[in-house]
Scaffold this motif. Structure first.
Motif, PDB file in Angstrom:
ATOM      1  N   THR A   1      54.173  37.243  53.636  1.00  0.00           N
ATOM      2  CA  THR A   1      54.312  35.833  54.010  1.00  0.00           C
ATOM      3  C   THR A   1      52.961  35.135  53.926  1.00  0.00           C
ATOM      4  OG1 THR A   1      56.169  36.323  55.490  1.00  0.00           O
ATOM      5  CG2 THR A   1      54.995  34.250  55.858  1.00  0.00           C
ATOM      6  N   TYR A   2      51.916  35.822  54.366  1.00  0.00           N
ATOM      7  CA  TYR A   2      50.588  35.209  54.334  1.00  0.00           C
ATOM      8  C   TYR A   2      50.111  35.005  52.898  1.00  0.00           C
ATOM      9  CZ  TYR A   2      46.035  33.779  55.910  1.00  0.00           C
ATOM     10  OH  TYR A   2      44.924  33.026  56.153  1.00  0.00           O
ATOM     11  N   LEU A   3      50.430  35.934  52.009  1.00  0.00           N
ATOM     12  CA  LEU A   3      50.057  35.758  50.606  1.00  0.00           C
ATOM     13  C   LEU A   3      50.750  34.532  50.017  1.00  0.00           C
ATOM     14  CD1 LEU A   3      50.074  39.452  49.312  1.00  0.00           C
ATOM     15  CD2 LEU A   3      48.079  37.968  49.661  1.00  0.00           C
ATOM     16  N   ARG A   4      52.009  34.320  50.367  1.00  0.00           N
ATOM     17  CA  ARG A   4      52.715  33.117  49.894  1.00  0.00           C
ATOM     18  C   ARG A   4      52.073  31.859  50.468  1.00  0.00           C
ATOM     19  NH1 ARG A   4      57.350  36.462  50.663  1.00  0.00           N
ATOM     20  NH2 ARG A   4      57.796  35.467  52.669  1.00  0.00           N
ATOM     21  N   TYR A   5      51.636  31.939  51.709  1.00  0.00           N
ATOM     22  CA  TYR A   5      50.939  30.816  52.338  1.00  0.00           C
ATOM     23  C   TYR A   5      49.648  30.503  51.576  1.00  0.00           C
ATOM     24  CZ  TYR A   5      47.530  28.782  55.578  1.00  0.00           C
ATOM     25  OH  TYR A   5      46.536  28.028  56.145  1.00  0.00           O
ATOM     26  N   MET A   6      48.916  31.530  51.194  1.00  0.00           N
ATOM     27  CA  MET A   6      47.691  31.318  50.427  1.00  0.00           C
ATOM     28  C   MET A   6      47.994  30.632  49.091  1.00  0.00           C
ATOM     29  SD  MET A   6      45.464  34.794  51.127  1.00  0.00           S
ATOM     30  CE  MET A   6      44.157  34.252  49.998  1.00  0.00           C
ATOM     31  N   GLN A   7      49.097  31.052  48.458  1.00  0.00           N
ATOM     32  CA  GLN A   7      49.474  30.422  47.186  1.00  0.00           C
ATOM     33  C   GLN A   7      49.816  28.950  47.390  1.00  0.00           C
ATOM     34  OE1 GLN A   7      52.521  33.422  46.208  1.00  0.00           O
ATOM     35  NE2 GLN A   7      51.407  33.817  44.297  1.00  0.00           N
ATOM     36  N   ARG A   8      50.530  28.637  48.467  1.00  0.00           N
ATOM     37  CA  ARG A   8      50.912  27.253  48.736  1.00  0.00           C
ATOM     38  C   ARG A   8      49.701  26.376  49.024  1.00  0.00           C
ATOM     39  NH1 ARG A   8      54.786  29.634  52.098  1.00  0.00           N
ATOM     40  NH2 ARG A   8      53.681  28.850  53.939  1.00  0.00           N
ATOM     41  N   THR A   9      48.615  26.990  49.514  1.00  0.00           N
ATOM     42  CA  THR A   9      47.424  26.215  49.863  1.00  0.00           C
ATOM     43  C   THR A   9      46.375  26.271  48.752  1.00  0.00           C
ATOM     44  OG1 THR A   9      46.591  28.146  51.109  1.00  0.00           O
ATOM     45  CG2 THR A   9      47.751  26.420  52.347  1.00  0.00           C
ATOM     46  N   GLY A  10      46.817  26.608  47.538  1.00  0.00           N
ATOM     47  CA  GLY A  10      45.952  26.437  46.388  1.00  0.00           C
ATOM     48  C   GLY A  10      45.262  27.655  45.821  1.00  0.00           C
ATOM     49  N   HIS A  11      45.531  28.846  46.354  1.00  0.00           N
ATOM     50  CA  HIS A  11      44.888  30.060  45.841  1.00  0.00           C
ATOM     51  C   HIS A  11      45.790  30.724  44.805  1.00  0.00           C
ATOM     52  CE1 HIS A  11      41.692  29.908  48.820  1.00  0.00           C
ATOM     53  NE2 HIS A  11      42.614  29.662  49.738  1.00  0.00           N
ATOM     54  N   GLU A  12      45.240  30.980  43.636  1.00  0.00           N
ATOM     55  CA  GLU A  12      45.992  31.685  42.600  1.00  0.00           C
ATOM     56  C   GLU A  12      45.962  33.180  42.897  1.00  0.00           C
ATOM     57  OE1 GLU A  12      46.252  32.126  37.731  1.00  0.00           O
ATOM     58  OE2 GLU A  12      44.347  31.587  38.677  1.00  0.00           O
ATOM     59  N   ILE A  13      47.130  33.778  42.982  1.00  0.00           N
ATOM     60  CA  ILE A  13      47.233  35.217  43.248  1.00  0.00           C
ATOM     61  C   ILE A  13      48.036  35.846  42.121  1.00  0.00           C
ATOM     62  CG2 ILE A  13      48.047  36.979  44.856  1.00  0.00           C
ATOM     63  CD1 ILE A  13      47.629  35.030  47.123  1.00  0.00           C
ATOM     64  N   LEU A  14      47.435  36.784  41.440  1.00  0.00           N
ATOM     65  CA  LEU A  14      48.046  37.399  40.267  1.00  0.00           C
ATOM     66  C   LEU A  14      48.662  38.748  40.626  1.00  0.00           C
ATOM     67  CD1 LEU A  14      45.152  36.643  37.766  1.00  0.00           C
ATOM     68  CD2 LEU A  14      47.221  35.296  38.168  1.00  0.00           C
ATOM     69  N   ARG A  15      49.903  38.929  40.216  1.00  0.00           N
ATOM     70  CA  ARG A  15      50.604  40.177  40.507  1.00  0.00           C
ATOM     71  C   ARG A  15      50.219  41.249  39.485  1.00  0.00           C
ATOM     72  NH1 ARG A  15      57.061  40.152  40.966  1.00  0.00           N
ATOM     73  NH2 ARG A  15      56.502  38.866  42.776  1.00  0.00           N
ATOM     74  N   ILE A  16      49.902  42.432  39.969  1.00  0.00           N
ATOM     75  CA  ILE A  16      49.596  43.560  39.089  1.00  0.00           C
ATOM     76  C   ILE A  16      50.907  44.203  38.646  1.00  0.00           C
ATOM     77  CG2 ILE A  16      48.486  45.825  38.905  1.00  0.00           C
ATOM     78  CD1 ILE A  16      46.473  44.901  41.004  1.00  0.00           C
ATOM     79  N   GLU A  17      51.218  44.086  37.379  1.00  0.00           N
ATOM     80  CA  GLU A  17      52.457  44.668  36.849  1.00  0.00           C
ATOM     81  C   GLU A  17      52.245  46.108  36.388  1.00  0.00           C
ATOM     82  OE1 GLU A  17      55.130  43.223  37.278  1.00  0.00           O
ATOM     83  OE2 GLU A  17      54.637  41.104  37.535  1.00  0.00           O
ATOM     84  N   SER A  18      51.050  46.406  35.879  1.00  0.00           N
ATOM     85  CA  SER A  18      50.722  47.767  35.434  1.00  0.00           C
ATOM     86  C   SER A  18      49.210  47.903  35.434  1.00  0.00           C
ATOM     87  CB  SER A  18      51.269  48.034  34.030  1.00  0.00           C
ATOM     88  OG  SER A  18      50.556  47.272  33.063  1.00  0.00           O
ATOM     89  N   TRP A  19      48.744  49.145  35.465  1.00  0.00           N
ATOM     90  CA  TRP A  19      47.311  49.376  35.446  1.00  0.00           C
ATOM     91  C   TRP A  19      46.688  48.815  34.172  1.00  0.00           C
ATOM     92  CZ3 TRP A  19      42.871  50.007  37.560  1.00  0.00           C
ATOM     93  CH2 TRP A  19      41.787  50.501  36.822  1.00  0.00           C
ATOM     94  N   ASP A  20      47.322  49.027  33.027  1.00  0.00           N
ATOM     95  CA  ASP A  20      46.758  48.585  31.750  1.00  0.00           C
ATOM     96  C   ASP A  20      46.627  47.065  31.683  1.00  0.00           C
ATOM     97  OD1 ASP A  20      46.457  51.151  30.800  1.00  0.00           O
ATOM     98  OD2 ASP A  20      48.404  51.187  29.775  1.00  0.00           O
ATOM     99  N   SER A  21      47.676  46.357  32.107  1.00  0.00           N
ATOM    100  CA  SER A  21      47.617  44.890  32.048  1.00  0.00           C
ATOM    101  C   SER A  21      46.595  44.346  33.035  1.00  0.00           C
ATOM    102  CB  SER A  21      48.998  44.292  32.332  1.00  0.00           C
ATOM    103  OG  SER A  21      49.424  44.615  33.652  1.00  0.00           O
ATOM    104  N   PHE A  22      46.504  44.979  34.198  1.00  0.00           N
ATOM    105  CA  PHE A  22      45.506  44.559  35.190  1.00  0.00           C
ATOM    106  C   PHE A  22      44.092  44.773  34.641  1.00  0.00           C
ATOM    107  CE2 PHE A  22      42.659  46.548  38.410  1.00  0.00           C
ATOM    108  CZ  PHE A  22      42.226  45.380  39.010  1.00  0.00           C
ATOM    109  N   ARG A  23      43.860  45.935  34.068  1.00  0.00           N
ATOM    110  CA  ARG A  23      42.531  46.260  33.537  1.00  0.00           C
ATOM    111  C   ARG A  23      42.138  45.285  32.424  1.00  0.00           C
ATOM    112  NH1 ARG A  23      40.098  49.455  29.610  1.00  0.00           N
ATOM    113  NH2 ARG A  23      38.215  50.553  30.296  1.00  0.00           N
ATOM    114  N   GLN A  24      43.074  44.973  31.546  1.00  0.00           N
ATOM    115  CA  GLN A  24      42.780  44.067  30.446  1.00  0.00           C
ATOM    116  C   GLN A  24      42.455  42.672  30.958  1.00  0.00           C
ATOM    117  OE1 GLN A  24      45.809  43.862  27.423  1.00  0.00           O
ATOM    118  NE2 GLN A  24      44.833  42.143  26.360  1.00  0.00           N
ATOM    119  N   ASP A  25      43.279  42.188  31.881  1.00  0.00           N
ATOM    120  CA  ASP A  25      43.051  40.843  32.419  1.00  0.00           C
ATOM    121  C   ASP A  25      41.718  40.770  33.151  1.00  0.00           C
ATOM    122  OD1 ASP A  25      44.431  38.109  33.263  1.00  0.00           O
ATOM    123  OD2 ASP A  25      43.443  38.935  35.042  1.00  0.00           O
TER     124      ASP A  25
END
Length: 208
Positions: A169-193
């Motif tokens: 819930t707090y992470l959603r609150y952070m998103q609503r207040t302007g913080h971009e939060i990126l979801r890690i879908e896989s180790w490879d995609s996270f590492r590349q990004d």
């Protein structure tokens, strides 16, 4: 927790104040609505999703808000020196609950009861244990005979699941207040990004 992350990237200013036990106890004895009203009166209601937090945390926030002292001007600002990018893991609620269940079973099997029993035998104040968190709070009640082992497990499991839900819930609150939060879908995609983002800012801020 998400609150600690936000306090860092939002450059919260902290004032160190001495505890006033009587005042703290009085505030904690108030109803949640009374605490909500005080937070609103002090102008700090919108700084945090208080409806998901404990009365103790609200009481401490009220104490800090009423303490008339300016924060230290020497506090180093995170955003003066760093650029943050926030990533979060994700799993289904069913998987999260299964992991909590398994971890709790392992925690009890690996000596949780002995750990807290030893602390009590060494003279640690039960009230202090109660303030340390869920495991200490409910295990102490089991050791004194207030809860069976089965009841201890159920109380802990339920409260830990609620705590995990508050974090999402707090992470959603952070998103609503302007913080971009990126979801890690896989180790490879996270590492590349992450590497691409680091390369971008390394080039952007590299000295000429």
């Amino acid at each position: 927790t998400g609150y600690y992350v936000k306090s860092l990237i939002a450059d919260y200013e902290f004032v160190s104040i001495a505890s006033n036990i009587k005042k703290s106890q009085h505030l904690e004895s108030l109803s949640r609505q009374e605490l909500y009203d005080k937070l609103k009166q002090l102008g700090v209601w919108n700084s945090h999703p208080w409806v998901t937090d404990s009365k103790r945390r609200m009481a401490r926030a009220i104490e800090k808000a009423t303490f008339q002292q300016k924060p230290s001007t020497t506090q180093q600002k995170f955003n003066d020196k760093y650029v943050a990018r926030i990533y979060t893991t994700h799993m289904s609620r069913a998987e999260l609950r299964a992991r909590i269940h398994g971890r709790l079973q392992a925690r009890i099997a690996n000596g949780l009861l002995d750990e807290i029993s030893n602390l009590l035998n060494e003279g640690v104040d039960p009230k202090f244990l109660d303030s340390l968190g869920l495991e200490y709070r409910w295990t102490y009640r089991h050791l004194t005979g207030e809860l069976t082992l089965e009841q201890l497990f159920e109380r802990l499991y339920t409260d830990i699941c609620r705590f995990a839900k508050r974090q999402t819930t707090y992470l959603r609150y952070m998103q609503r207040t302007g913080h971009e939060i990126l979801r890690i879908e896989s180790w490879d995609s996270f590492r590349q990004d992450a590497l691409e983002w680091l390369d971008h800012y390394t080039d952007k801020f590299a000295p000429c």
